[in-house]
Design a protein around this motif. Structure first.
Motif, PDB file in Angstrom:
ATOM      1  N   LEU A   1       0.826  -1.201   0.000  1.00 24.43           N
ATOM      2  CA  LEU A   1       0.000   0.000   0.000  1.00 24.43           C
ATOM      3  C   LEU A   1       0.866   1.260   0.000  1.00 24.43           C
ATOM      4  CD1 LEU A   1      -2.779  -1.062   2.551  1.00 24.43           C
ATOM      5  CD2 LEU A   1      -3.019  -0.801   0.071  1.00 24.43           C
ATOM      6  N   ALA A   2       1.955   1.222   0.742  1.00 27.94           N
ATOM      7  CA  ALA A   2       2.863   2.371   0.738  1.00 27.94           C
ATOM      8  C   ALA A   2       3.481   2.580  -0.633  1.00 27.94           C
ATOM      9  CB  ALA A   2       3.963   2.175   1.782  1.00 27.94           C
ATOM     10  N   GLY A   3       3.581   1.479  -1.417  1.00 27.48           N
ATOM     11  CA  GLY A   3       4.137   1.601  -2.758  1.00 27.48           C
ATOM     12  C   GLY A   3       3.311   2.497  -3.667  1.00 27.48           C
ATOM     13  N   PHE A   4       2.014   2.655  -3.346  1.00 28.49           N
ATOM     14  CA  PHE A   4       1.183   3.562  -4.137  1.00 28.49           C
ATOM     15  C   PHE A   4       1.438   5.025  -3.808  1.00 28.49           C
ATOM     16  CE2 PHE A   4      -1.567  -0.304  -4.125  1.00 28.49           C
ATOM     17  CZ  PHE A   4      -1.552  -0.519  -5.494  1.00 28.49           C
ATOM     18  N   LEU A   5       2.030   5.285  -2.653  1.00 27.89           N
ATOM     19  CA  LEU A   5       2.201   6.663  -2.191  1.00 27.89           C
ATOM     20  C   LEU A   5       3.651   7.111  -2.200  1.00 27.89           C
ATOM     21  CD1 LEU A   5      -0.224   6.476   0.875  1.00 27.89           C
ATOM     22  CD2 LEU A   5      -0.757   7.138  -1.473  1.00 27.89           C
ATOM     23  N   LEU A   6       4.538   6.292  -2.763  1.00 28.75           N
ATOM     24  CA  LEU A   6       5.954   6.653  -2.782  1.00 28.75           C
ATOM     25  C   LEU A   6       6.196   7.858  -3.688  1.00 28.75           C
ATOM     26  CD1 LEU A   6       7.735   3.178  -2.981  1.00 28.75           C
ATOM     27  CD2 LEU A   6       7.416   4.639  -0.986  1.00 28.75           C
ATOM     28  N   PRO A   7       7.177   8.696  -3.347  1.00 29.89           N
ATOM     29  CA  PRO A   7       7.520   9.817  -4.221  1.00 29.89           C
ATOM     30  C   PRO A   7       8.223   9.321  -5.470  1.00 29.89           C
ATOM     31  CG  PRO A   7       9.086   9.649  -2.411  1.00 29.89           C
ATOM     32  CD  PRO A   7       8.008   8.645  -2.134  1.00 29.89           C
ATOM     33  N   PRO A   8       8.336  10.138  -6.504  1.00 29.57           N
ATOM     34  CA  PRO A   8       9.075   9.730  -7.710  1.00 29.57           C
ATOM     35  C   PRO A   8      10.492   9.304  -7.349  1.00 29.57           C
ATOM     36  CG  PRO A   8       7.856  11.757  -8.106  1.00 29.57           C
ATOM     37  CD  PRO A   8       7.733  11.480  -6.633  1.00 29.57           C
ATOM     38  N   GLY A   9      10.901   8.187  -7.888  1.00 30.66           N
ATOM     39  CA  GLY A   9      12.230   7.672  -7.581  1.00 30.66           C
ATOM     40  C   GLY A   9      12.223   6.619  -6.505  1.00 30.66           C
ATOM     41  N   GLY A  10      11.100   6.398  -5.825  1.00 31.72           N
ATOM     42  CA  GLY A  10      11.016   5.334  -4.833  1.00 31.72           C
ATOM     43  C   GLY A  10      11.503   5.736  -3.462  1.00 31.72           C
ATOM     44  N   GLN A  11      11.667   4.733  -2.602  1.00 34.64           N
ATOM     45  CA  GLN A  11      12.057   4.949  -1.210  1.00 34.64           C
ATOM     46  C   GLN A  11      13.240   4.067  -0.871  1.00 34.64           C
ATOM     47  OE1 GLN A  11       9.297   3.558   1.827  1.00 34.64           O
ATOM     48  NE2 GLN A  11       9.671   5.410   3.014  1.00 34.64           N
ATOM     49  N   ALA A  12      14.254   4.644  -0.261  1.00 30.29           N
ATOM     50  CA  ALA A  12      15.467   3.912   0.093  1.00 30.29           C
ATOM     51  C   ALA A  12      15.262   3.135   1.387  1.00 30.29           C
ATOM     52  CB  ALA A  12      16.637   4.876   0.243  1.00 30.29           C
ATOM     53  N   VAL A  13      15.750   1.894   1.412  1.00 29.73           N
ATOM     54  CA  VAL A  13      15.749   1.073   2.623  1.00 29.73           C
ATOM     55  C   VAL A  13      17.148   0.481   2.778  1.00 29.73           C
ATOM     56  CG1 VAL A  13      13.297   0.520   2.491  1.00 29.73           C
ATOM     57  CG2 VAL A  13      14.954  -0.990   1.397  1.00 29.73           C
ATOM     58  N   ALA A  14      17.562   0.271   4.009  1.00 29.65           N
ATOM     59  CA  ALA A  14      18.874  -0.317   4.265  1.00 29.65           C
ATOM     60  C   ALA A  14      18.921  -1.748   3.735  1.00 29.65           C
ATOM     61  CB  ALA A  14      19.170  -0.291   5.759  1.00 29.65           C
ATOM     62  N   ALA A  15      20.134  -2.164   3.371  1.00 33.10           N
ATOM     63  CA  ALA A  15      20.287  -3.528   2.847  1.00 33.10           C
ATOM     64  C   ALA A  15      19.857  -4.560   3.879  1.00 33.10           C
ATOM     65  CB  ALA A  15      21.736  -3.762   2.432  1.00 33.10           C
ATOM     66  N   SER A  16      20.141  -4.301   5.157  1.00 36.61           N
ATOM     67  CA  SER A  16      19.724  -5.230   6.210  1.00 36.61           C
ATOM     68  C   SER A  16      18.202  -5.295   6.312  1.00 36.61           C
ATOM     69  CB  SER A  16      20.327  -4.797   7.551  1.00 36.61           C
ATOM     70  OG  SER A  16      19.940  -3.469   7.876  1.00 36.61           O
ATOM     71  N   THR A  17      17.542  -4.147   6.139  1.00 36.16           N
ATOM     72  CA  THR A  17      16.075  -4.121   6.159  1.00 36.16           C
ATOM     73  C   THR A  17      15.512  -4.908   4.977  1.00 36.16           C
ATOM     74  OG1 THR A  17      16.091  -1.956   7.236  1.00 36.16           O
ATOM     75  CG2 THR A  17      14.051  -2.627   6.162  1.00 36.16           C
ATOM     76  N   CYS A  18      16.132  -4.753   3.820  1.00 31.05           N
ATOM     77  CA  CYS A  18      15.706  -5.480   2.634  1.00 31.05           C
ATOM     78  C   CYS A  18      15.849  -6.986   2.849  1.00 31.05           C
ATOM     79  CB  CYS A  18      16.522  -5.020   1.436  1.00 31.05           C
ATOM     80  SG  CYS A  18      16.010  -5.706  -0.152  1.00 31.05           S
ATOM     81  N   ALA A  19      16.981  -7.408   3.423  1.00 37.11           N
ATOM     82  CA  ALA A  19      17.212  -8.830   3.680  1.00 37.11           C
ATOM     83  C   ALA A  19      16.210  -9.367   4.705  1.00 37.11           C
ATOM     84  CB  ALA A  19      18.635  -9.050   4.160  1.00 37.11           C
ATOM     85  N   ALA A  20      15.944  -8.574   5.754  1.00 40.78           N
ATOM     86  CA  ALA A  20      14.985  -9.010   6.769  1.00 40.78           C
ATOM     87  C   ALA A  20      13.578  -9.131   6.188  1.00 40.78           C
ATOM     88  CB  ALA A  20      14.988  -8.028   7.938  1.00 40.78           C
ATOM     89  N   GLN A  21      13.209  -8.188   5.341  1.00 39.84           N
ATOM     90  CA  GLN A  21      11.897  -8.222   4.702  1.00 39.84           C
ATOM     91  C   GLN A  21      11.758  -9.452   3.820  1.00 39.84           C
ATOM     92  OE1 GLN A  21      10.474  -5.414   1.364  1.00 39.84           O
ATOM     93  NE2 GLN A  21       9.990  -4.317   3.250  1.00 39.84           N
ATOM     94  N   MET A  22      12.784  -9.743   3.037  1.00 38.93           N
ATOM     95  CA  MET A  22      12.767 -10.931   2.194  1.00 38.93           C
ATOM     96  C   MET A  22      12.694 -12.195   3.046  1.00 38.93           C
ATOM     97  SD  MET A  22      15.640 -12.274  -0.526  1.00 38.93           S
ATOM     98  CE  MET A  22      15.526 -10.817  -1.548  1.00 38.93           C
ATOM     99  N   GLY A  23      13.489 -12.234   4.123  1.00 37.22           N
ATOM    100  CA  GLY A  23      13.504 -13.412   4.975  1.00 37.22           C
ATOM    101  C   GLY A  23      12.161 -13.681   5.634  1.00 37.22           C
ATOM    102  N   LEU A  24      11.513 -12.628   6.152  1.00 35.40           N
ATOM    103  CA  LEU A  24      10.206 -12.802   6.787  1.00 35.40           C
ATOM    104  C   LEU A  24       9.166 -13.279   5.784  1.00 35.40           C
ATOM    105  CD1 LEU A  24      10.008  -9.680   9.136  1.00 35.40           C
ATOM    106  CD2 LEU A  24      10.063 -12.077   9.832  1.00 35.40           C
TER     107      LEU A  24
END
Length: 344
Positions: free
Chosen positions: A105-128
């Motif tokens: 849902l947040a993906g619909f409201l992101l500004p142009p260019g997207g939103q930066a997340v830390a690599a560790s956050t990305c890995a944790a999100q994928m893992g969960l």
């Protein structure tokens, strides 16, 4: 932070061995952050409209699964192996929804260019995401085993499907999903990346991150296919075999008592299994070279929003036990019931 549109859907040409052809090795990195592009490239009006349409779906899905979980825990008549697994499945589905849907849902409201997340956050999100999805795949197979024993081996069912075995099966599903998650996530983030981390998806999904890799990723693709075999093909084969045998037994009963109830239960479980495995197969069994990340985002809209919404409805629509438990809960919460409880 913004990226050229050419990076949004295709990582570029590949060499025969799977390496990027136009990125020299000195540009290979382990980025400190990834940028979730989401739907930031879509027209703003369309994004706001989809957000407004899908938010009620998210709330309804969450409410339905929490209701099933609450009934399975609170109502004594539902303290059986079948509803133990159904409540466990609803708990996993709640966690799965909380991990993915808010990000989508947040993906619909992101500004142009997207939103930066830390690599560790990305890995944790994928893992969960992988752990919960994998646990759900295995849990559906455990539910099929339970129905097989209950209907095809009724004399031995009380001795076989004990409370201890139920908890062991649940723990095995969770541990199995977690082990596969650790292997998959480690294998993917072991690779160097050469695109600066623009993830053309609504979250750090496996294929969307893997296509950013510079080095030969054949090993990672094989690991992903092996995980699909363990989490999709084998459990689905067990489910189909179990329910085929169950349906043969049910149809052989004729018009005996419990025929319709057992048939509705099996069909609801089978419908959910087909929906779940169908979405997962559509998302993760295609080769990366023939994959369109834009199409993946569209498929994710269905798999993340519409399919989970159907699960509570399917499990409760033709389930008399759940309906009666819901009526008892609603009756106990009425003023008359509360007054009667006080008097007694």
């Amino acid at each position: 932070m913004s990226f050229p549109s050419s990076l949004y859907s295709s990582p570029g040409p590949y060499l025969p061995d799977g390496n990027m052809s136009h990125w020299p090795e000195w540009n290979w990195t382990s980025p400190k952050e990834f940028v979730i592009l989401g739907f930031s490239g879509w027209p703003q009006g369309l994004r706001v409209l989809l957000f407004a349409l899908l938010l009620p779906f998210y709330l309804a899905t969450l409410t339905g699964n929490l209701l099933i979980l609450g009934l399975a825990v609170v109502d004594p008549t539902l303290h059986t192996p079948m509803y133990f697994f159904l409540g466990s499945l609803s708990a996993v589905e709640v966690a799965y929804t909380l991990v993915l849907t808010p990000r989508m849902l947040a993906g619909f409201l992101l500004p142009p260019g997207g939103q930066a997340v830390a690599a560790s956050t990305c890995a944790a999100q994928m893992g969960l995401f992988v752990a919960l999805g994998g646990s759900e795949c295995l849990l559906l197979a455990a539910m099929a085993l339970d129905r097989y024993l209950a209907i095809c081996r009724p004399l031995y069912y009380p001795q076989l499907m004990t409370s201890g075995l139920c908890w062991c099966l649940l723990a095995s599903c969770c541990v199995g999903g977690s082990i596969l998650t650790l292997g998959l996530t480690t294998a993917i983030f072991w690779l160097p990346f050469c695109h600066g981390g623009p993830v053309n998806h609504v979250f750090c999904d496996l294929p969307a991150v893997l296509v950013l890799a510079c080095r030969n990723r054949d090993l990672q693709e094989h690991v992903l296919l092996a995980a699909c075999l363990l989490l999709l093909v084998l459990p689905l084969a067990l489910i189909l075999l179990s329910y085929t045998r169950v349906l043969v037994v049910i149809l052989g009963i004729g018009r005996a008592a419990g025929h319709r109830k057992a048939f509705n239960t099996v069909m609801s479980h089978l419908t959910v299994a087909v929906l779940h495995y169908g979405c997962a197969t559509a998302m993760y069994t295609r080769p990366l070279q023939s994959r369109s990340l834009e199409e993946d985002k569209l498929v994710s809209l269905i798999c993340i929003n519409l399919t989970p919404l159907l699960y509570p409805a399917i499990y409760t629509l033709h389930n008399r036990d759940m309906q009666c438990a819901l009526q008892r809960m609603a009756g106990q919460s009425t003023p008359g019931a509360i007054h009667q409880a006080i008097l007694t």
